[in-house]
Design a protein around this motif. Structure first.
Motif, mmCIF file in Angstrom:
data_model
loop_
_atom_site.group_PDB
_atom_site.id
_atom_site.type_symbol
_atom_site.label_atom_id
_atom_site.label_comp_id
_atom_site.label_asym_id
_atom_site.label_seq_id
_atom_site.Cartn_x
_atom_site.Cartn_y
_atom_site.Cartn_z
ATOM 1 N N UNK A 1 -1.537 3.877 -1.303
ATOM 2 C CA UNK A 1 -2.518 3.410 -2.537
ATOM 3 C C UNK A 1 -2.406 2.296 -3.222
ATOM 4 N N UNK A 2 -3.230 1.376 -3.595
ATOM 5 C CA UNK A 2 -3.188 0.226 -4.082
ATOM 6 C C UNK A 2 -2.594 -0.854 -3.114
ATOM 7 N N UNK A 3 -2.430 -1.944 -3.676
ATOM 8 C CA UNK A 3 -1.748 -2.995 -2.912
ATOM 9 C C UNK A 3 -2.948 -3.944 -2.379
ATOM 10 N N UNK A 4 -4.386 -3.918 -2.575
ATOM 11 C CA UNK A 4 -5.416 -4.614 -2.047
ATOM 12 C C UNK A 4 -5.478 -5.752 -2.801
ATOM 13 N N UNK B 1 0.490 -1.280 0.001
ATOM 14 C CA UNK B 1 0.064 0.022 0.193
ATOM 15 C C UNK B 1 0.811 1.358 0.158
ATOM 16 N N UNK B 2 1.983 1.165 0.663
ATOM 17 C CA UNK B 2 3.026 2.358 0.881
ATOM 18 C C UNK B 2 3.891 2.375 -0.235
ATOM 19 N N UNK B 3 4.244 3.786 -0.924
ATOM 20 C CA UNK B 3 5.068 4.047 -1.794
ATOM 21 C C UNK B 3 5.595 5.375 -1.478
ATOM 22 N N UNK B 4 6.958 5.531 -1.972
ATOM 23 C CA UNK B 4 7.723 6.847 -2.486
ATOM 24 C C UNK B 4 8.548 6.695 -3.581
ATOM 25 N N UNK C 1 -12.466 11.058 0.530
ATOM 26 C CA UNK C 1 -11.662 10.563 1.964
ATOM 27 C C UNK C 1 -10.067 10.203 1.566
ATOM 28 N N UNK C 2 -9.935 9.659 0.393
ATOM 29 C CA UNK C 2 -8.301 9.445 -0.054
ATOM 30 C C UNK C 2 -8.078 10.701 -0.374
ATOM 31 N N UNK D 1 2.723 -1.365 -4.530
ATOM 32 C CA UNK D 1 4.000 -0.852 -4.795
ATOM 33 C C UNK D 1 5.308 -1.582 -4.396
ATOM 34 N N UNK D 2 4.896 -2.965 -4.660
ATOM 35 C CA UNK D 2 6.338 -3.791 -4.632
ATOM 36 C C UNK D 2 6.670 -3.851 -6.351
#
Length: 335
Positions: free
Chosen positions: A91-94, A65-68, A279-280, A100-101
């Motif tokens: 955002x994403x990853x669900x 879910x987490x990215x940079x 909300x996002x 974000x991999x």
């Protein structure tokens, strides 16, 4: 591009590094193409890997879910960002939208914040999910006010260590449960007022002693299970308890009811699961404020372990031990 694919639910070995098509963005929207430099690892990633994603008909999946990273291209409607900007987001990853991999991803600019210049990409990638979770739990579910007393469980953990700092930014007094002297030192460096060694001490009695018998105004449960129920008598009458875990079906609510506690449930993934763009966008705003605090030195993210993208399975094995402090990050590219 290279990405870690999950083709079926199972042990960490189901995570395999493979070549997949690089995503692209339509020219007429508000999306960003981001070259990812780092991705955060969170417990939700391991749960989805073991149990299956929220979208089992859309496999294989890319978790995270987490990215940079760095903006590579922008849609015509983008207003806040330009190619070359450093950003971070959750955002994403669900199992639906790509996670974000991976070396690249696409995300709407509304859900993104500028990366604080004072922190590394690894620190930025570790931050979004835990920051948003702690912010919503303390400030929105728990309605934390200056001068109140807070009990935060597992203060040395990913969510806990940022929750301590957010509570102190509200001028609250913070007690937190820890397991070792090293973790006690860590949480005190973050501003915690009272570390409680829960393995040797009854945390409820310790909390009541700390509050002259009254109980804390707000308890934040990041552990779940029996810890949630055990915390009820540590909260003052008409106080708040917020948990990030689903309460056990066998939870006995009598003490909570007798003390007229307000129960808060915190799941920062709700906007992604329900497609709630407003909300996002609020999540992006939370990250912007937290970026300001990080640049001012008021908020720090503890990254204790870093793995290359190809070793995502090893990262999952480590986080599943449940014994680490701080966060784990995948390093995707040099920057």
């Amino acid at each position: 591009m290279k990405a870690v694919l999950m083709k079926a639910a199972g042990s960490p070995e189901v995570l395999q590094l493979q070549e997949v098509p690089t995503p692209s963005i339509p020219l007429d929207n508000t999306q960003l193409l981001v070259r990812l430099v780092a991705a955060g690892i969170n417990p939700i990633d391991t749960k989805l890997r073991k149990r299956g994603t929220f979208y089992p008909d859309q496999m294989p999946a890319i978790l995270g879910c987490d990215g940079a990273g760095v903006v590579e291209a922008v849609g015509a409607g983008v207003q806040k960002f330009r190619p070359g900007d450093a950003v971070y987001f959750c955002y994403g990853g669900l199992g639906g939208h790509q996670g974000n991999y991976a070396e690249y991803t696409v995300v709407d600019e509304r859900f993104v914040a500028r990366k604080p210049a004072s922190v590394s990409f690894a620190e930025a990638a570790a931050a979004p999910l835990v920051l948003i979770t702690a912010w919503e739990a303390l400030y929105e579910r728990g309605r934390l006010e200056p001068g109140e007393r807070v009990l935060i469980h597992a203060g040395a953990g990913g969510v806990g260590h940022v929750a301590i700092q957010l509570a102190k930014l509200k001028n609250a007094a913070v007690a937190t449960t820890v397991s070792t002297p090293e973790k006690a030192d860590f949480v005190q460096q973050l501003g915690a007022d009272y570390p409680i060694f829960y393995k040797q001490t009854d945390f409820v009695q310790a909390t009541l002693d700390w509050t002259d018998g009254g109980g804390v105004d707000l308890a934040f449960d990041t552990v779940g299970g029996e810890t949630f129920q055990k915390t009820f008598p540590a909260v003052r009458v008409y106080g708040d308890i917020v948990t990030i875990l689903e309460p056990d079906a066998n939870t006995v609510w009598k003490t909570a009811r007798n003390r007229n506690l307000r129960i808060g449930l915190e799941l920062m993934l709700t906007p992604m699961l329900l497609g709630m763009d407003e909300s996002l966008q609020h999540h992006g705003e939370i990250l912007e404020q937290c970026a300001n605090w990080m640049e001012q030195g008021k908020l720090k993210i503890q990254v204790n372990h870093q793995f290359p993208l190809k070793d995502a399975a090893k990262a999952h094995e480590l986080i599943e031990t449940g014994a680490i402090a701080g966060k784990i990050v995948l390093l995707i590219s040099d920057e």
